[in-house]
Structures are given as C-alpha cells and as structure tokens.
Design a protein around this motif. Structure first.
Motif, PDB file in Angstrom:
ATOM      1  N   LYS A  65       0.844  -1.187   0.000  1.00  0.00           N
ATOM      2  CA  LYS A  65       0.000   0.000   0.000  1.00  0.00           C
ATOM      3  C   LYS A  65       0.888   1.248   0.000  1.00  0.00           C
ATOM      4  O   LYS A  65       0.664   2.180  -0.763  1.00  0.00           O
ATOM      5  N   ARG A  66       1.931   1.226   0.837  1.00  0.00           N
ATOM      6  CA  ARG A  66       2.879   2.331   0.905  1.00  0.00           C
ATOM      7  C   ARG A  66       3.516   2.563  -0.468  1.00  0.00           C
ATOM      8  O   ARG A  66       3.556   3.685  -0.972  1.00  0.00           O
ATOM      9  N   LEU A  67       3.961   1.478  -1.081  1.00  0.00           N
ATOM     10  CA  LEU A  67       4.625   1.600  -2.372  1.00  0.00           C
ATOM     11  C   LEU A  67       3.674   2.158  -3.440  1.00  0.00           C
ATOM     12  O   LEU A  67       4.063   3.000  -4.249  1.00  0.00           O
ATOM     13  N   ARG A  68       2.422   1.669  -3.399  1.00  0.00           N
ATOM     14  CA  ARG A  68       1.452   2.166  -4.390  1.00  0.00           C
ATOM     15  C   ARG A  68       1.228   3.660  -4.236  1.00  0.00           C
ATOM     16  O   ARG A  68       1.073   4.382  -5.211  1.00  0.00           O
ATOM     17  N   ILE A  69       1.217   4.140  -2.995  1.00  0.00           N
ATOM     18  CA  ILE A  69       1.015   5.576  -2.767  1.00  0.00           C
ATOM     19  C   ILE A  69       2.245   6.354  -3.238  1.00  0.00           C
ATOM     20  O   ILE A  69       2.110   7.383  -3.903  1.00  0.00           O
ATOM     21  N   TYR A  70       3.429   5.827  -2.967  1.00  0.00           N
ATOM     22  CA  TYR A  70       4.642   6.492  -3.465  1.00  0.00           C
ATOM     23  C   TYR A  70       4.636   6.539  -4.995  1.00  0.00           C
ATOM     24  O   TYR A  70       5.008   7.532  -5.605  1.00  0.00           O
ATOM     25  N   MET A  71       4.213   5.417  -5.602  1.00  0.00           N
ATOM     26  CA  MET A  71       4.166   5.377  -7.071  1.00  0.00           C
ATOM     27  C   MET A  71       3.160   6.385  -7.606  1.00  0.00           C
ATOM     28  O   MET A  71       3.413   7.108  -8.551  1.00  0.00           O
ATOM     29  N   ARG A  72       1.976   6.385  -6.964  1.00  0.00           N
ATOM     30  CA  ARG A  72       0.942   7.332  -7.381  1.00  0.00           C
ATOM     31  C   ARG A  72       1.467   8.765  -7.311  1.00  0.00           C
ATOM     32  O   ARG A  72       1.241   9.561  -8.210  1.00  0.00           O
ATOM     33  N   ASP A  73       2.206   9.080  -6.262  1.00  0.00           N
ATOM     34  CA  ASP A  73       2.706  10.434  -6.066  1.00  0.00           C
ATOM     35  C   ASP A  73       4.064  10.649  -6.727  1.00  0.00           C
ATOM     36  O   ASP A  73       4.710  11.681  -6.519  1.00  0.00           O
ATOM     37  N   LYS A  74       4.488   9.662  -7.492  1.00  0.00           N
ATOM     38  CA  LYS A  74       5.744   9.720  -8.250  1.00  0.00           C
ATOM     39  C   LYS A  74       6.938  10.050  -7.352  1.00  0.00           C
ATOM     40  O   LYS A  74       7.851  10.777  -7.748  1.00  0.00           O
ATOM     41  N   PHE A  75       6.913   9.531  -6.144  1.00  0.00           N
ATOM     42  CA  PHE A  75       8.017   9.708  -5.188  1.00  0.00           C
ATOM     43  C   PHE A  75       8.318  11.172  -4.918  1.00  0.00           C
ATOM     44  O   PHE A  75       9.443  11.550  -4.650  1.00  0.00           O
ATOM     45  N   ARG A  76       7.297  12.008  -5.015  1.00  0.00           N
ATOM     46  CA  ARG A  76       7.425  13.427  -4.739  1.00  0.00           C
ATOM     47  C   ARG A  76       6.676  13.763  -3.460  1.00  0.00           C
ATOM     48  O   ARG A  76       5.534  13.342  -3.296  1.00  0.00           O
ATOM     49  N   CYS A  77       7.325  14.530  -2.595  1.00  0.00           N
ATOM     50  CA  CYS A  77       6.625  15.045  -1.420  1.00  0.00           C
ATOM     51  C   CYS A  77       5.479  15.899  -1.936  1.00  0.00           C
ATOM     52  O   CYS A  77       5.680  16.794  -2.757  1.00  0.00           O
ATOM     53  N   GLN A  78       4.254  15.602  -1.482  1.00  0.00           N
ATOM     54  CA  GLN A  78       3.082  16.305  -2.009  1.00  0.00           C
ATOM     55  C   GLN A  78       2.901  17.694  -1.392  1.00  0.00           C
ATOM     56  O   GLN A  78       1.924  18.377  -1.668  1.00  0.00           O
ATOM     57  N   TYR A  79       3.858  18.123  -0.574  1.00  0.00           N
ATOM     58  CA  TYR A  79       3.799  19.483  -0.033  1.00  0.00           C
ATOM     59  C   TYR A  79       4.875  20.372  -0.655  1.00  0.00           C
ATOM     60  O   TYR A  79       4.568  21.407  -1.214  1.00  0.00           O
ATOM     61  N   CYS A  80       6.153  19.944  -0.589  1.00  0.00           N
ATOM     62  CA  CYS A  80       7.203  20.807  -1.145  1.00  0.00           C
ATOM     63  C   CYS A  80       7.551  20.425  -2.580  1.00  0.00           C
ATOM     64  O   CYS A  80       8.236  21.176  -3.263  1.00  0.00           O
TER      65      CYS A  80
ATOM     66  N   ALA B 241      12.527   6.369  -1.500  1.00  0.00           N
ATOM     67  CA  ALA B 241      11.474   5.821  -0.638  1.00  0.00           C
ATOM     68  C   ALA B 241      11.845   5.925   0.838  1.00  0.00           C
ATOM     69  O   ALA B 241      10.996   6.175   1.683  1.00  0.00           O
ATOM     70  N   THR B 242      13.137   5.762   1.121  1.00  0.00           N
ATOM     71  CA  THR B 242      13.574   5.787   2.519  1.00  0.00           C
ATOM     72  C   THR B 242      13.459   7.181   3.131  1.00  0.00           C
ATOM     73  O   THR B 242      13.454   7.316   4.350  1.00  0.00           O
ATOM     74  N   ALA B 243      13.391   8.224   2.296  1.00  0.00           N
ATOM     75  CA  ALA B 243      13.300   9.594   2.817  1.00  0.00           C
ATOM     76  C   ALA B 243      11.858  10.097   2.791  1.00  0.00           C
ATOM     77  O   ALA B 243      11.592  11.252   3.063  1.00  0.00           O
ATOM     78  N   LEU B 244      10.926   9.188   2.429  1.00  0.00           N
ATOM     79  CA  LEU B 244       9.518   9.583   2.374  1.00  0.00           C
ATOM     80  C   LEU B 244       8.743   8.962   3.524  1.00  0.00           C
ATOM     81  O   LEU B 244       9.123   7.922   4.061  1.00  0.00           O
ATOM     82  N   THR B 245       7.653   9.618   3.881  1.00  0.00           N
ATOM     83  CA  THR B 245       6.747   9.082   4.886  1.00  0.00           C
ATOM     84  C   THR B 245       5.343   9.179   4.314  1.00  0.00           C
ATOM     85  O   THR B 245       5.138   9.815   3.283  1.00  0.00           O
ATOM     86  N   LEU B 246       4.393   8.548   4.986  1.00  0.00           N
ATOM     87  CA  LEU B 246       2.997   8.706   4.593  1.00  0.00           C
ATOM     88  C   LEU B 246       2.368   9.745   5.506  1.00  0.00           C
ATOM     89  O   LEU B 246       2.496   9.658   6.718  1.00  0.00           O
ATOM     90  N   ASP B 247       1.698  10.709   4.905  1.00  0.00           N
ATOM     91  CA  ASP B 247       1.017  11.732   5.698  1.00  0.00           C
ATOM     92  C   ASP B 247      -0.494  11.599   5.518  1.00  0.00           C
ATOM     93  O   ASP B 247      -0.967  11.477   4.387  1.00  0.00           O
ATOM     94  N   HIS B 248      -1.215  11.602   6.633  1.00  0.00           N
ATOM     95  CA  HIS B 248      -2.681  11.636   6.559  1.00  0.00           C
ATOM     96  C   HIS B 248      -3.094  13.091   6.335  1.00  0.00           C
ATOM     97  O   HIS B 248      -2.823  13.936   7.179  1.00  0.00           O
ATOM     98  N   ILE B 249      -3.738  13.381   5.224  1.00  0.00           N
ATOM     99  CA  ILE B 249      -4.131  14.748   4.892  1.00  0.00           C
ATOM    100  C   ILE B 249      -4.999  15.296   6.020  1.00  0.00           C
ATOM    101  O   ILE B 249      -4.692  16.318   6.615  1.00  0.00           O
ATOM    102  N   MET B 250      -6.102  14.591   6.309  1.00  0.00           N
ATOM    103  CA  MET B 250      -6.857  14.888   7.531  1.00  0.00           C
ATOM    104  C   MET B 250      -6.291  13.957   8.592  1.00  0.00           C
ATOM    105  O   MET B 250      -6.374  12.750   8.454  1.00  0.00           O
TER     106      MET B 250
END
Ligand SMILES: [Zn+2]
Length: 192
Positions: free
Chosen positions: A76-91, A97-106
């Motif tokens: 699930k984590r990998l699919r979300i990283y793939m969906r977001d193209k390994f880009r932080c969705q804020y900056c 992958a090792t420098a990314l985390t999953l953030d709950h929007i709400m």
C-alpha cells in the motif's frame, strides 16, 4: 458515557497486534471473532435499550499472519509512493522511498481515515512541520488535489494488474504511443 479509550487486541497466540476503539472491540465481541481476556472494570457502554460491558483486552479466535499483513501494508505504501511519483506532495521534492513518509491529509486523530485518498507521500521535514493540522491550517497546499489523487491511484492499481493482462494495456494508457492514439480518437469523436 463516552466511548473513548482503546482496547488492546492480541493475536490468537497472545502477541499484541495493536489497539482498536471500544466500539470496534464490542462489535468484534458480538461477531464472536474475539475472546474477551480482560474487562475494563465495571465500565459499560449504554445504548437506548441495552448496556454492554467494555472489554480492555481482547484476543482473536483465529490466527492472523502478521508478516503477510505487513507485506500488504508495504504494498500500500509503495502504491502511494508510485501514485505520487516519489514526490513530497507538499514541497514537491523528489525523494528516495527511505526519505519519504505517509502523511494523513486529515490527521487520524481528527477523524481522518486510512483510505489511500487521505494519504500522501511527504518528506520527513514537511510531515513534521504539518504535524496534527490540515493542509489549510498549516498553510501547506497539496501539490495534487484529492480527486486527482483518487484517479491516479486507480491508474496505479490498474497498471499493477495490467502487468499480467496485456490486453488491458492499451486501455490504460500504459505507453505513450497508445496514449496518443486514444487521445486522437477521443478528439475525432468529439468533433464528429
Ligand atoms: Zn516536503
């Protein structure tokens, strides 16, 4: 009577699996999927017609394979990283992958759920900065709207399945050539 608090959930083999809400624990008890190992003293949860004793520790009647569950969580984590193209969705920075985390929007503590559409890839710095706030409160707008996230995730999942179904590929825009063909076809139909 509030239904705050958490109930400890054990595997059939007594290993702790985590915690669940009181409401969920009572439902599991009613479904007979767990044994109640400990009650929460005399605490009861009252509904209009009934009262239910509140469990404190429950244990699954069937064994759950944690390794398999962890593997599923990793997918699930990998699919979300793939969906977001390994880009932080804020900056917007691209990261390993090792420098990314999953953030709950709400945030989960504020009722946000675990659905993929509520979760984005975020670098550690942005995730820490956002903390327990919504993007609006933190003034950290999302790079991609949530409705776009939903569509993109569906694409990622479909593409994953399509690896085994070659006849699906052309419908899923998996290569640029087909993509162009289909878009051309759409345009022609729109003109007609
Ligand atoms: Zn970031």
């Amino acid at each position: 009577m509030t239904i705050n608090g958490r109930v400890l959930l054990l595997n059939q083999t007594y290993e702790p699996l985590g915690t669940v809400s009181v409401a969920r624990a009572i439902i599991m008890t009613f479904k007979n999927s767990v044994y109640v190992e400990e009650w929460d003293g005399d605490r009861v949860l009252r509904s209009a017609h009934d009262e239910f004793p509140v469990p404190s520790v429950i244990r699954r009647r069937t064994y759950i394979n944690i390794r398999r569950r962890r593997a599923a969580a990793g997918m699930k984590r990998l699919r979300i990283y793939m969906r977001d193209k390994f880009r932080c969705q804020y900056c917007g920075e691209k990261k390993a992958a090792t420098a990314l985390t999953l953030d709950h929007i709400m945030p989960r503590s504020r009722g946000g759920d675990n659905a993929p559409v509520n979760i984005v890839a975020a670098c550690i710095k942005c995730n820490t900065r956002k903390g327990n706030r919504t993007p609006e409160e933190a003034r950290m707008p999302l790079l991609t709207s949530q409705s776009a996230l939903r569509v993109k995730l569906e694409r990622v999942v479909l593409c994953h399945y399509a690896e085994a179904r070659s006849e699906w590929r052309k419908y899923l825009f998996m290569d640029v050539h087909d993509d162009r063909d289909i878009m051309e076809k759409v345009r022609r139909e729109e003109r007609a």
